[in-house]
Write a protein that holds these residues in place. Structure first.
Motif, PDB file in Angstrom:
ATOM      1  N   VAL A 157      51.793  67.276 -55.206  1.00  0.00           N
ATOM      2  CA  VAL A 157      50.567  67.856 -54.672  1.00  0.00           C
ATOM      3  C   VAL A 157      50.688  67.830 -53.153  1.00  0.00           C
ATOM      4  O   VAL A 157      50.718  66.762 -52.537  1.00  0.00           O
ATOM      5  CB  VAL A 157      49.336  67.057 -55.140  1.00  0.00           C
ATOM      6  N   GLY A 158      50.780  68.993 -52.529  1.00  0.00           N
ATOM      7  CA  GLY A 158      51.066  69.077 -51.103  1.00  0.00           C
ATOM      8  C   GLY A 158      49.828  68.996 -50.248  1.00  0.00           C
ATOM      9  O   GLY A 158      49.884  68.538 -49.101  1.00  0.00           O
TER      10      GLY A 158
ATOM     11  N   GLU B 233      46.541  64.127 -52.264  1.00  0.00           N
ATOM     12  CA  GLU B 233      47.773  64.542 -51.644  1.00  0.00           C
ATOM     13  C   GLU B 233      48.874  63.526 -51.943  1.00  0.00           C
ATOM     14  O   GLU B 233      48.656  62.325 -51.875  1.00  0.00           O
ATOM     15  CB  GLU B 233      47.553  64.662 -50.129  1.00  0.00           C
ATOM     16  N   GLY B 234      50.058  64.058 -52.258  1.00  0.00           N
ATOM     17  CA  GLY B 234      51.184  63.183 -52.527  1.00  0.00           C
ATOM     18  C   GLY B 234      51.347  62.806 -53.983  1.00  0.00           C
ATOM     19  O   GLY B 234      52.356  62.215 -54.358  1.00  0.00           O
ATOM     20  N   ASP B 235      50.379  63.164 -54.832  1.00  0.00           N
ATOM     21  CA  ASP B 235      50.541  62.881 -56.257  1.00  0.00           C
ATOM     22  C   ASP B 235      51.755  63.611 -56.794  1.00  0.00           C
ATOM     23  O   ASP B 235      52.068  64.712 -56.360  1.00  0.00           O
ATOM     24  CB  ASP B 235      49.308  63.366 -57.039  1.00  0.00           C
ATOM     25  N   ARG B 236      52.408  62.968 -57.753  1.00  0.00           N
ATOM     26  CA  ARG B 236      53.555  63.630 -58.378  1.00  0.00           C
ATOM     27  C   ARG B 236      53.207  63.950 -59.822  1.00  0.00           C
ATOM     28  O   ARG B 236      52.631  63.128 -60.531  1.00  0.00           O
ATOM     29  CB  ARG B 236      54.794  62.729 -58.308  1.00  0.00           C
ATOM     30  N   ILE B 237      53.540  65.165 -60.226  1.00  0.00           N
ATOM     31  CA  ILE B 237      53.191  65.598 -61.580  1.00  0.00           C
ATOM     32  C   ILE B 237      54.461  65.998 -62.304  1.00  0.00           C
ATOM     33  O   ILE B 237      55.263  66.757 -61.772  1.00  0.00           O
ATOM     34  CB  ILE B 237      52.233  66.805 -61.521  1.00  0.00           C
TER      35      ILE B 237
ATOM     36  N   PHE C  52      43.993  73.366 -54.479  1.00  0.00           N
ATOM     37  CA  PHE C  52      45.003  72.409 -54.046  1.00  0.00           C
ATOM     38  C   PHE C  52      46.361  73.092 -54.085  1.00  0.00           C
ATOM     39  O   PHE C  52      46.551  74.102 -54.760  1.00  0.00           O
ATOM     40  CB  PHE C  52      44.992  71.147 -54.911  1.00  0.00           C
ATOM     41  N   ARG C  53      47.280  72.521 -53.296  1.00  0.00           N
ATOM     42  CA  ARG C  53      48.604  73.124 -53.212  1.00  0.00           C
ATOM     43  C   ARG C  53      49.573  72.308 -54.031  1.00  0.00           C
ATOM     44  O   ARG C  53      49.641  71.083 -53.881  1.00  0.00           O
ATOM     45  CB  ARG C  53      49.060  73.150 -51.749  1.00  0.00           C
ATOM     46  N   LEU C  54      50.314  72.987 -54.900  1.00  0.00           N
ATOM     47  CA  LEU C  54      51.279  72.316 -55.749  1.00  0.00           C
ATOM     48  C   LEU C  54      52.668  72.753 -55.309  1.00  0.00           C
ATOM     49  O   LEU C  54      52.986  73.939 -55.361  1.00  0.00           O
ATOM     50  CB  LEU C  54      51.022  72.700 -57.211  1.00  0.00           C
ATOM     51  N   ASP C  55      53.471  71.807 -54.861  1.00  0.00           N
ATOM     52  CA  ASP C  55      54.787  72.154 -54.340  1.00  0.00           C
ATOM     53  C   ASP C  55      55.837  71.994 -55.417  1.00  0.00           C
ATOM     54  O   ASP C  55      55.921  70.967 -56.069  1.00  0.00           O
ATOM     55  CB  ASP C  55      55.146  71.243 -53.160  1.00  0.00           C
ATOM     56  N   ASP C  56      56.614  73.055 -55.565  1.00  0.00           N
ATOM     57  CA  ASP C  56      57.685  73.031 -56.557  1.00  0.00           C
ATOM     58  C   ASP C  56      58.995  73.145 -55.810  1.00  0.00           C
ATOM     59  O   ASP C  56      59.373  74.212 -55.362  1.00  0.00           O
ATOM     60  CB  ASP C  56      57.493  74.209 -57.528  1.00  0.00           C
ATOM     61  N   ASP C  57      59.658  72.004 -55.638  1.00  0.00           N
ATOM     62  CA  ASP C  57      60.930  72.000 -54.933  1.00  0.00           C
ATOM     63  C   ASP C  57      61.984  71.503 -55.914  1.00  0.00           C
ATOM     64  O   ASP C  57      61.870  70.388 -56.422  1.00  0.00           O
ATOM     65  CB  ASP C  57      60.842  71.070 -53.713  1.00  0.00           C
ATOM     66  N   PRO C  58      62.989  72.335 -56.203  1.00  0.00           N
ATOM     67  CA  PRO C  58      63.964  71.929 -57.216  1.00  0.00           C
ATOM     68  C   PRO C  58      64.672  70.617 -56.869  1.00  0.00           C
ATOM     69  O   PRO C  58      65.186  69.938 -57.757  1.00  0.00           O
ATOM     70  CB  PRO C  58      64.964  73.084 -57.238  1.00  0.00           C
TER      71      PRO C  58
ATOM     72  N   GLU D 231      55.341  77.092 -53.021  1.00  0.00           N
ATOM     73  CA  GLU D 231      54.081  76.368 -53.107  1.00  0.00           C
ATOM     74  C   GLU D 231      53.057  77.253 -53.789  1.00  0.00           C
ATOM     75  O   GLU D 231      52.866  78.387 -53.387  1.00  0.00           O
ATOM     76  CB  GLU D 231      53.541  76.019 -51.706  1.00  0.00           C
ATOM     77  N   ARG D 232      52.458  76.705 -54.802  1.00  0.00           N
ATOM     78  CA  ARG D 232      51.412  77.473 -55.477  1.00  0.00           C
ATOM     79  C   ARG D 232      50.064  76.877 -55.112  1.00  0.00           C
ATOM     80  O   ARG D 232      49.931  75.671 -54.907  1.00  0.00           O
ATOM     81  CB  ARG D 232      51.590  77.399 -56.992  1.00  0.00           C
ATOM     82  N   VAL D 233      49.052  77.754 -55.025  1.00  0.00           N
ATOM     83  CA  VAL D 233      47.703  77.263 -54.790  1.00  0.00           C
ATOM     84  C   VAL D 233      46.904  77.482 -56.064  1.00  0.00           C
ATOM     85  O   VAL D 233      46.888  78.581 -56.607  1.00  0.00           O
ATOM     86  CB  VAL D 233      47.039  77.987 -53.606  1.00  0.00           C
ATOM     87  N   LEU D 234      46.296  76.403 -56.541  1.00  0.00           N
ATOM     88  CA  LEU D 234      45.585  76.475 -57.816  1.00  0.00           C
ATOM     89  C   LEU D 234      44.149  76.015 -57.639  1.00  0.00           C
ATOM     90  O   LEU D 234      43.864  75.153 -56.810  1.00  0.00           O
ATOM     91  CB  LEU D 234      46.269  75.570 -58.848  1.00  0.00           C
TER      92      LEU D 234
END
Lengths: 438, 517
Positions: free
Chosen positions: B420-421, A85-89, B407-413, A74-77
């Motif tokens: 966006v977590g 929350e829950g958006d998919r990129i 914001f937290r960006l979750d990268d799960d293969p 998990e990265r914090v940006l």
């Protein structure tokens, strides 16, 4: 108590040791890089230093590290604008966007580029040429300077003080500030003396006392003035200024002659180029101004620019004397023998048209060499790049035809070369004549 | 902006133009220290302030800031790289650099104008210096009074090795040691550190032992059970600590690699000690910068209030300051991760605010410090007791999360897209904070590698284990290259197994045969 130390004046080059170790490690790559670089450089700017690129691998420092593309994280940006929350990129193409340096493509994907100084460059260049140390310092060293008068300054050592200039300023100042001269003071003193003793009377009929009082006042003022306006003031001082200027040397022109007929391949030309560069470096050291003339020849000769000289190909036979004719024409046109020191550097693979074998050495010996300070001929061995031995082949026609020339003229040298290390000996005489023992 | 509050500003400004002399620096440093020490109560080491040129700053970069460093090509590479960037105008050099030592060596660039020098003195000579002296991580891991001597000792020792054993042999060993320097740190028990004198003595003893043909190695590993003439409690303690698994690879190799010469073991020890010395800086980067930025910001404002800075200098300072603590958003061209200066400074200012003007939200989130009206004391406690990871966990407030739009960006293969977590809302604060703290936790971001087995009776193969969390395996190419270095030191084959933390399965394996020659 805190202390403040000004370190700016301390000797530079604290990192020299690290730098040397770095260059040493990358040596083989630097050499290769310079070799390639030489092809693109001109003869006259060969010693400029410059950027060198070596494969990153050679100087890579490995460490265990996580593969940025594997596993969950998990990265914090910062700077979210409209995500919730829950958006998919969508993933960016080719792994993550952010700063991944990992590579899986194997070796040699990146190169490390850095600047090489002139000294470092020459060092590597000379290493290839196997130059004796003394010659190295002679060729690469800064040119010797000679002191030359250059006007006057207000500061300097006492021995350089210019009496004439100093006195001139002193006088100008004394006049400007109205300093009474010694003679004027003495005249007043004499008059005062005479008035007091009654030997003379004031000419305008005034009472002697009045004149005496007047004179005394004048004298005091004059002496006061002499005290306040000194005879020599520090601001009058002038010193001869001496500047170091490069040795007053005259100009030279270097003729590069090369056979460009089809039999000269790229590797042979590269070798010839090194020969030209080395002579040019030497001349640059000796003369204030060095001009280069490039003459290529097949069965006829032509003056060309450097680019065409080294890179264009021509076909045709080979008449070496045509190049000498062209050289004589250029000398006649632009380089009067009285004003120019003329140097000849000739490179060839040794071919010549049989009918020319007679004329060629004659022109060289009788017309060209008498005009030259020095001439050198290198015969580039065929298949030089392949490393063919020098001893294998028999003497070429051209080589044999030069036998007599070599005996007649002390300032002509010749040499057959197969790799860069062979080049220097051809100049040995030249350097020796200039006072360097090798 | 207000001018001159409580006291009448009768004092002359410290400087009117950008020019400065060394005696100006003295006056500036005095004025800065007056505020730092007497008003803020900062406790620093003595400062040794050195004015240097840009080339000397590049030197300092290359030798990692220490005034003395042993020679190695990698430092030359760093210098060439930095110099290239600097020449092309791609980077500016740091305005200052400070060494965690007693006295603290603080470099000032000569190109800085008077305003910048004042800022830098407040930033480094006060802020960083206070942090070095008081932060617990630094207290535990480094010995500020010994490092300058130690660095000089190390430089001399490596030079001596180069003379005795040749440049190539020393370089080869240092290369290998450098590859493992991140695995040269004790994360759990800090081992006893030596002073330079003890270090010299130890070396002398080693030399005697070598001359007598004894091998410390065999004494340590095979004769350990036998009674020695004088039981050395320290050696016993070290031996106990050698029991596998061992996470400090450099320590393990220094003590147990079968084929290394004495001087090679010493080189491993040196690299390990220096790596340990730098470790706290890695773990507290953000806080350390935050502390320094807060100090320069506060001190510069106080100088202005006292009439010691002109308005022009103040504007110049604010310009400089805002460029240092700028945080570009994630989609900006200039974005390169979270700016530790920005986050650190913002957190310190935020703690100050929590203490003096708390909101209802702050009362709920930070009951122990909200409204205590002791901002400086609170900050000093935080600077002393935390490192980046725990500092964030403890003090990152919802308000700051909103300000930074984190914001937290979750990268799960296993997912086909990033998710966006969490964002800066009521549901997300804790999760964002948690994740940001984890991003600053060394045990999260560095691979966990241990020696698990050394087959001393058979093939002598060394086996390492990488504990893989959440599928984060090693970069395979780098791992192979690093293993090659490790195998050189060990002298026999080396294997690393990547083992999944949960299932215990081996996911990947990399091996390196025994080095030739």
């Amino acid at each position: 108590m805190d202390s403040i130390i000004d370190r700016r004046q301390q000797p530079r080059g604290k990192n020299l040791g690290n730098r040397q170790r770095f260059l040493r490690r990358a040596r083989s790559h630097i050499r290769r890089s310079i070799r390639e670089n030489l092809r693109e450089r001109g003869v006259s700017d060969a010693d400029q230093g410059g950027a060198v690129a070596i494969p990153e691998d050679e100087v890579h420092e490995p460490q265990f590290g996580q593969d940025p593309d594997a596993g969950a994280r998990e990265r914090v940006l910062p700077g979210n604008r409209d995500f919730v929350e829950g958006d998919r990129i969508q993933r960016p193409e080719g792994g993550q966007g952010g700063g991944s340096q990992g590579s899986d493509s194997g070796e040699g994907e990146d190169s490390f580029t850095f600047e090489l100084s002139r000294e470092e460059f020459l060092d590597v260049f000379f290493e290839d040429l196997e130059l004796p140390d003394l010659v190295k310092s002679r060729v690469s060293g800064e040119s010797a300077a000679e002191p030359r008068r250059a006007g006057f300054t207000t500061t300097g050592p006492p021995v350089r003080m210019s009496l004439e200039r100093t006195m001139r300023h002193s006088m100008a100042r004394r006049v400007a500030l109205g300093r009474p001269t010694q003679a004027a003071v003495e005249a007043m003193e004499r008059e005062l003396e005479d008035l007091r003793s009654g030997r003379i009377q004031p000419a305008d009929g005034r009472a002697a006392e009045t004149r005496i009082a007047e004179l005394e006042a004048m004298l005091t003022r004059a002496q006061e003035r002499r005290r306040t306006v000194p005879f020599i003031d520090p601001i009058d001082l002038r010193y001869s200024h001496v500047e170091s200027v490069p040795k007053p040397v005259s100009q030279a022109v270097m003729f590069c002659l090369m056979d460009v007929s089809g039999s000269m391949d790229e590797a042979m030309k590269d070798l010839a180029k090194r020969f030209f560069i080395l002579l040019h470096l030497f001349l640059k050291r000796e003369y204030e101004r060095v001009e280069l003339v490039f003459i290529r020849h097949t069965q006829y000769a032509q003056e060309v620019d450097e680019e065409a000289f080294f890179h264009s190909r021509q076909t045709g036979g080979t008449i070496v004397s045509s190049a000498f004719d062209e050289m004589l024409r250029v000398i006649d046109e632009r380089y009067p023998v009285d004003d120019w020191n003329i140097y000849l550097a000739q490179a060839s693979d040794g071919d010549n048209w049989p009918q020319d074998l007679d004329r060629c050495p004659r022109v060289l010996s009788e017309q060209v060499l008498p005009l030259c300070q020095y001439g050198a001929y290198v015969e580039v061995a065929r298949g030089a790049a392949a490393g063919a031995g020098l001893l294998g082949g028999g003497n070429s026609d051209l080589w044999r035809s030069y036998d007599a020339v070599t005996q007649q003229h002390e300032h002509f040298a010749r040499r057959r070369i197969a790799d860069p290390g062979d080049i220097f000996p051809v100049f040995q005489d030249l350097f020796r004549r200039k006072g360097v023992t090798t | 902006m207000r001018l001159g509050t409580s006291e009448v500003s009768t004092q002359q400004p410290l400087f009117e133009t950008g020019d400065w002399t060394v005696s100006d620096l003295h006056r500036i440093q005095e004025a800065v220290a007056e505020i730092g020490e007497n008003e803020l109560g900062l406790a620093t080491y003595r400062n040794r302030i050195e004015v240097i040129t840009s080339e000397q700053m590049l030197d300092a970069y290359a030798s990692l800031g220490l005034p003395h460093m042993y020679r190695h090509w990698s430092f030359g590479k760093r210098f060439a790289h930095q110099e290239g960037l600097y020449r092309k105008g791609l980077t500016n050099l740091a305005l200052e650099m400070i060494v965690n030592s007693d006295p603290a060596v603080c470099y000032l660039m000569e190109d800085n104008n008077a305003t910048a020098q004042t800022t830098v003195l407040a930033h480094a000579a006060m802020g960083h210096n206070h942090f070095f002296r008081n932060n617990q991580t630094f207290q535990e891991w480094t010995e500020a009074e010994a490092i300058l001597d130690y660095a000089e000792f190390v430089r001399a020792y490596v030079a001596q090795c180069e003379r005795a054993y040749g440049l190539d042999a020393v370089e080869r060993t240092l290369d290998a040691a450098h590859a493992l320097q991140e695995q040269g740190i004790d994360h759990v028990i800090a081992r006893r550190r030596y002073t330079v004198d003890e270090e010299r003595q130890r070396l002398a003893q080693r030399r005697v032992a070598e001359r007598e043909g004894e091998h410390e190695l065999w004494r340590v590993t095979t004769h350990f059970g036998e009674a020695e003439a004088e039981p050395d409690p320290e050696r016993e303690a070290e031996a106990r600590a050698m029991t596998l698994p061992e996470e400090n690879l450099l320590y393990f190799l220094e003590k147990k690699a079968p084929l290394l010469a004495g001087w090679q073991r010493e080189l491993l020890r040196i690299v390990r000690n220096l790596s340990t010395y730098f470790e706290p800086q890695r773990q507290t980067k953000m806080m350390n910068e935050g502390c320094a930025c807060w100090c320069h910001y506060t001190i510069m404002h106080r100088l202005r209030d006292k009439g010691l800075l002109t308005e022009g200098a103040m504007l110049e300072f604010l310009h400089l300051h805002s460029s240092v603590v700028a945080q570009p958003p994630f989609d900006h061209r200039g974005f390169s991760g979270i700016n530790p200066y920005a986050l650190g400074f913002a957190m310190c200012r935020d703690i100050e605010r929590l203490c003096t003007e708390p909101t209802d939200e702050d009362w709920a989130w930070f009951p122990e410090i909200a409204g205590n009206q002791e901002p400086v004391a609170t900050l000093k406690r935080a600077w002393a007791d935390f490192r980046d990871e725990s500092f964030i966990r403890q003090f990152l407030s919802p308000r700051l999360i909103r300000e930074f739009h984190l914001f937290r960006l979750d990268d799960d293969p296993s997912e086909d897209a990033f998710v966006v977590g969490a964002i800066h809302d009521e549901r997300g604060y804790r999760r964002v904070r948690q994740a940001l703290a984890a991003n600053h936790d060394p045990s999260e971001i560095r691979p966990r590698i241990e020696v698990v087995d050394a087959d001393m009776r058979g093939t002598r193969e060394l086996t390492l284990r990488h504990t893989v969390r959440r599928g984060r395996t090693l970069d395979a190419l780098e791992a192979r290259r690093t293993l090659r270095q490790l195998a050189f030191l060990w002298g026999y084959p080396v294997t690393i197994n990547e083992v999944d933390e949960d299932s215990g399965e081996v996911i990947a394996r990399h091996s390196e045969a025994a080095p030739r020659s």
